[in-house]
Write a protein that holds these residues in place. Sequence first.
Motif, PDB file in Angstrom:
ATOM      1  N   UNK A 125       0.834  -1.202   0.000  1.00  0.00           N
ATOM      2  CA  UNK A 125       0.000   0.000   0.000  1.00  0.00           C
ATOM      3  C   UNK A 125       0.867   1.249   0.000  1.00  0.00           C
ATOM      4  N   UNK A 126       0.597   2.261  -0.824  1.00  0.00           N
ATOM      5  CA  UNK A 126      -0.622   2.598  -1.553  1.00  0.00           C
ATOM      6  C   UNK A 126      -0.696   2.086  -3.003  1.00  0.00           C
ATOM      7  N   UNK A 127       0.062   1.047  -3.301  1.00  0.00           N
ATOM      8  CA  UNK A 127      -0.095   0.397  -4.602  1.00  0.00           C
ATOM      9  C   UNK A 127      -1.201  -0.633  -4.475  1.00  0.00           C
ATOM     10  N   UNK A 128      -2.041  -0.698  -5.491  1.00  0.00           N
ATOM     11  CA  UNK A 128      -3.101  -1.710  -5.567  1.00  0.00           C
ATOM     12  C   UNK A 128      -2.908  -2.505  -6.843  1.00  0.00           C
ATOM     13  N   UNK A 163      10.494   3.476  -4.974  1.00  0.00           N
ATOM     14  CA  UNK A 163      11.642   3.325  -4.072  1.00  0.00           C
ATOM     15  C   UNK A 163      11.183   3.128  -2.634  1.00  0.00           C
ATOM     16  N   UNK A 164      10.128   3.837  -2.245  1.00  0.00           N
ATOM     17  CA  UNK A 164       9.573   3.637  -0.905  1.00  0.00           C
ATOM     18  C   UNK A 164       9.093   2.190  -0.740  1.00  0.00           C
ATOM     19  N   UNK A 165       8.582   1.620  -1.818  1.00  0.00           N
ATOM     20  CA  UNK A 165       8.026   0.262  -1.779  1.00  0.00           C
ATOM     21  C   UNK A 165       8.971  -0.784  -2.367  1.00  0.00           C
ATOM     22  N   UNK A 176      14.884  -9.003 -10.155  1.00  0.00           N
ATOM     23  CA  UNK A 176      15.067  -8.637 -11.567  1.00  0.00           C
ATOM     24  C   UNK A 176      13.985  -7.657 -12.016  1.00  0.00           C
ATOM     25  N   UNK A 177      12.757  -7.908 -11.586  1.00  0.00           N
ATOM     26  CA  UNK A 177      11.643  -7.011 -11.912  1.00  0.00           C
ATOM     27  C   UNK A 177      11.921  -5.616 -11.359  1.00  0.00           C
ATOM     28  N   UNK A 178      12.311  -5.556 -10.083  1.00  0.00           N
ATOM     29  CA  UNK A 178      12.560  -4.250  -9.466  1.00  0.00           C
ATOM     30  C   UNK A 178      13.698  -3.523 -10.179  1.00  0.00           C
ATOM     31  N   UNK A 179      14.765  -4.238 -10.509  1.00  0.00           N
ATOM     32  CA  UNK A 179      15.895  -3.616 -11.203  1.00  0.00           C
ATOM     33  C   UNK A 179      15.470  -3.076 -12.561  1.00  0.00           C
TER      34      UNK A 179
END
Length: 194
Positions: A125-128, A163-165, A176-179
């Motif tokens: 959160x706050x991603x849905x 970056x917060x999440x 890998x996804x985050x990068x």
Amino acid sequence: MIAIDNVLLSDEIIEEEFVCDLTKCKGGCCVDGDCGAPLTEEETHIIARIYPHIKPCLDEAYIPEIERQGTHTIDSEYGYVTPTVNGGICVYGYTDETGTVKCGIEKAWREGLTDFRKPISCHLYPIRITSHPGYEAVNYEPRPVLCKPACKLGRKLKVPVYKFLKEPLIRKYGEDFYNALDHIALKHFDQKDK
């Protein structure tokens, strides 16, 4: 729109800034909502299994609700969700000495009673996330009033939502996804600066 594998992310995830400010919102996202926190089917089984381990970390007043409703319920719009007390606070929430609502599941995790931190929908959160045939839609959805202090703090500290999440995004989709997302964000800001 950003596409990575079968995940579509809104541009706000890299463009907007956000840092939870619990001193201001007091954990209101655990209280305010249409229903409890969305759960995956796997999480319903995990929470049922770990319930005896997390029970000591829960608010005693809410335990009868869990034992009446079960460790999860089903919402007509969101599917599996955490139960709530009279449509308000999540049954896994507890209020600390500062009046801030926190997660009893996460408290149990911090105390080493379980290896499950908390539902991914809460962690993100706050991603849905909304599942569709063949892809997932990932959107930034802060609550306009409740999350206003977090948006303000994010802008002050210049911390993009992604970056917060970082930790929950890696938990959900992998490093890998985050990068890849970070690379896209850096290119996006490089092009903006030109």
